[in-house]
Design an enzyme around this catalytic site. Structure first.
Site, PDB file in Angstrom:
ATOM      1  N   ASP A   1     -11.767  -6.831  -2.963  1.00 53.40           N
ATOM      2  CA  ASP A   1     -12.558  -8.069  -2.896  1.00 53.40           C
ATOM      3  C   ASP A   1     -13.965  -7.731  -2.392  1.00 53.40           C
ATOM      4  O   ASP A   1     -14.227  -6.592  -2.009  1.00 53.40           O
ATOM      5  CB  ASP A   1     -11.887  -9.077  -1.949  1.00 53.40           C
ATOM      6  CG  ASP A   1     -11.724  -8.506  -0.536  1.00 53.40           C
ATOM      7  OD1 ASP A   1     -10.652  -7.945  -0.252  1.00 53.40           O
ATOM      8  OD2 ASP A   1     -12.686  -8.577   0.264  1.00 53.40           O
TER       9      ASP A   1
ATOM     10  N   GLU B   1       0.816  -1.219   0.000  1.00 49.03           N
ATOM     11  CA  GLU B   1       0.000   0.000   0.000  1.00 49.03           C
ATOM     12  C   GLU B   1       0.850   1.271   0.000  1.00 49.03           C
ATOM     13  O   GLU B   1       0.377   2.317  -0.446  1.00 49.03           O
ATOM     14  CB  GLU B   1      -0.965  -0.011   1.203  1.00 49.03           C
ATOM     15  CG  GLU B   1      -2.066  -1.046   1.017  1.00 49.03           C
ATOM     16  CD  GLU B   1      -2.918  -1.279   2.250  1.00 49.03           C
ATOM     17  OE1 GLU B   1      -4.081  -1.669   2.083  1.00 49.03           O
ATOM     18  OE2 GLU B   1      -2.420  -1.092   3.388  1.00 49.03           O
TER      19      GLU B   1
HETATM   20  N1  SAH Z   1      -2.706 -11.329   2.523  1.00 48.56           N
HETATM   21  C1  SAH Z   1      -2.254 -10.816   3.770  1.00 48.56           C
HETATM   22  C2  SAH Z   1      -3.392 -10.581   4.751  1.00 48.56           C
HETATM   23  C3  SAH Z   1      -4.277  -9.451   4.309  1.00 48.56           C
HETATM   24  S1  SAH Z   1      -5.435  -8.960   5.516  1.00 48.56           S
HETATM   25  C4  SAH Z   1      -1.228 -11.791   4.340  1.00 48.56           C
HETATM   26  O1  SAH Z   1      -1.357 -12.961   4.135  1.00 48.56           O
HETATM   27  O2  SAH Z   1      -0.316 -11.293   4.975  1.00 48.56           O
HETATM   28  C5  SAH Z   1      -6.390  -7.795   4.597  1.00 48.56           C
HETATM   29  C6  SAH Z   1      -5.848  -6.375   4.516  1.00 48.56           C
HETATM   30  O3  SAH Z   1      -6.537  -5.653   3.501  1.00 48.56           O
HETATM   31  C7  SAH Z   1      -6.087  -5.549   5.780  1.00 48.56           C
HETATM   32  O4  SAH Z   1      -5.059  -4.601   5.932  1.00 48.56           O
HETATM   33  C8  SAH Z   1      -7.458  -4.891   5.547  1.00 48.56           C
HETATM   34  O5  SAH Z   1      -7.471  -3.540   5.948  1.00 48.56           O
HETATM   35  C9  SAH Z   1      -7.697  -4.972   4.032  1.00 48.56           C
HETATM   36  N2  SAH Z   1      -8.847  -5.776   3.583  1.00 48.56           N
HETATM   37  C10 SAH Z   1      -9.110  -6.004   2.270  1.00 48.56           C
HETATM   38  N3  SAH Z   1     -10.160  -6.838   2.138  1.00 48.56           N
HETATM   39  C11 SAH Z   1     -10.590  -7.137   3.386  1.00 48.56           C
HETATM   40  C12 SAH Z   1     -11.616  -7.986   3.899  1.00 48.56           C
HETATM   41  N4  SAH Z   1     -12.406  -8.692   3.081  1.00 48.56           N
HETATM   42  N5  SAH Z   1     -11.757  -8.082   5.236  1.00 48.56           N
HETATM   43  C13 SAH Z   1     -10.964  -7.368   6.061  1.00 48.56           C
HETATM   44  N6  SAH Z   1      -9.956  -6.582   5.633  1.00 48.56           N
HETATM   45  C14 SAH Z   1      -9.742  -6.462   4.311  1.00 48.56           C
END
Ligand code: SAH
Length: 231
Positions: free
Chosen positions: A196, A12
């Site tokens: 998403d 980001e």
């Molecule tokens: N892929 C990462 C985890 C991502 S968590 C890993 O494995 O390390 C999701 C991140 O994107 C968080 O920072 C949140 O703010 C945002 N986000 C995007 N979609 C989201 C969702 N469906 N639920 C919660 N947070 C979401």
């Protein structure tokens, strides 16, 4: 004027750092902070790591340690409102914590005594985002964002959050950053590009669109900085 530009994940803030010609890396409180300038404004850029606790720490550090006077957050989110599609931008009008629950004592979801269910974002910054959207010919939706320490990949949970908080999108940092900025009287702005739909395909969609959506959001925030620089 010193402005904080914050994300949660490296992806980001990478497009933001790319736009700064040079910056200084400062290690503090278990994190890295990047100090530089953009169009004559001093900026401090950082990604907090995921979730409410890390984002609280980073927002507080940006304000109390680095002396930032405004905070702009750029990142990705899951859509609740079905009109929001991958890549679309949403600006938070107000934010809540969907996983804050002492309803057993008769309080509403998202509320604790001496707190508030919603924290409102700064209107002036939202208005600047409208001007920027117009100048770029981009559509930016204003809406409510719900935050919690949970990656939501479940239709039922997503709908509950939408119904309970009137939320259009959900993520994991905005609500806590809002609480910090509100308490410290620092105008803040939370922008998210959809990655998403917070449904059973969310993790796949997130992995596929994280980078492109993060760039959408970051480029928009940098345009806002350009406008703020002229004020
Ligand atoms: N892929 C990462 C985890 C991502 S968590 C890993 O494995 O390390 C999701 C991140 O994107 C968080 O920072 C949140 O703010 C945002 N986000 C995007 N979609 C989201 C969702 N469906 N639920 C919660 N947070 C979401």
């Amino acid at each position: 004027m010193k402005i904080a530009v914050m994300g949660a994940m490296p992806e980001e803030i990478a497009p933001i750092l790319e736009k700064l010609e040079t910056y200084l890396t400062i290690e503090y409180a278990g994190n890295k902070y990047y100090e530089g300038s953009y169009n004559g404004i001093d900026v401090v850029v950082a990604y907090s790591k995921i979730g409410k606790v890390f984002s609280t720490l980073t927002a507080t550090t940006l304000i109390e340690h680095f002396g930032c006077e405004k905070l702009l957050f750029s990142g990705v989110a899951g859509a609740i409102n079905s009109e929001l599609k991958v890549g679309d931008l949403i600006v938070a009008t107000k934010l809540s914590q969907h996983d804050l629950d002492i309803t057993a004592f008769g309080h509403p979801y998202g509320y604790v005594p001496e707190g508030a269910v919603y924290v409102e974002a700064n209107r002036e910054l939202i208005d600047i985002s409208k001007d920027v959207a117009q100048s770029l010919g981009k559509k930016v939706r204003e809406g409510i964002i719900a935050t919690g320490d949970q990656f939501v990949a479940n239709e039922e949970r997503k709908n509950w959050i939408g119904d309970t908080f009137g939320a259009d999108a959900l993520e994991m940092e905005g609500g806590s950053v809002a609480v910090v900025c509100d308490a410290l009287n620092v105008p803040f702005f939370i922008l998210r590009a959809i990655s998403d739909a917070a449904d059973m395909d969310a993790s796949f969609s997130f992995d596929e669109f994280l980078e492109t959506s993060a760039v959408e959001s970051a480029e928009f925030v940098m345009k806002m900085l350009e406008v703020i620089a002229t004020k």
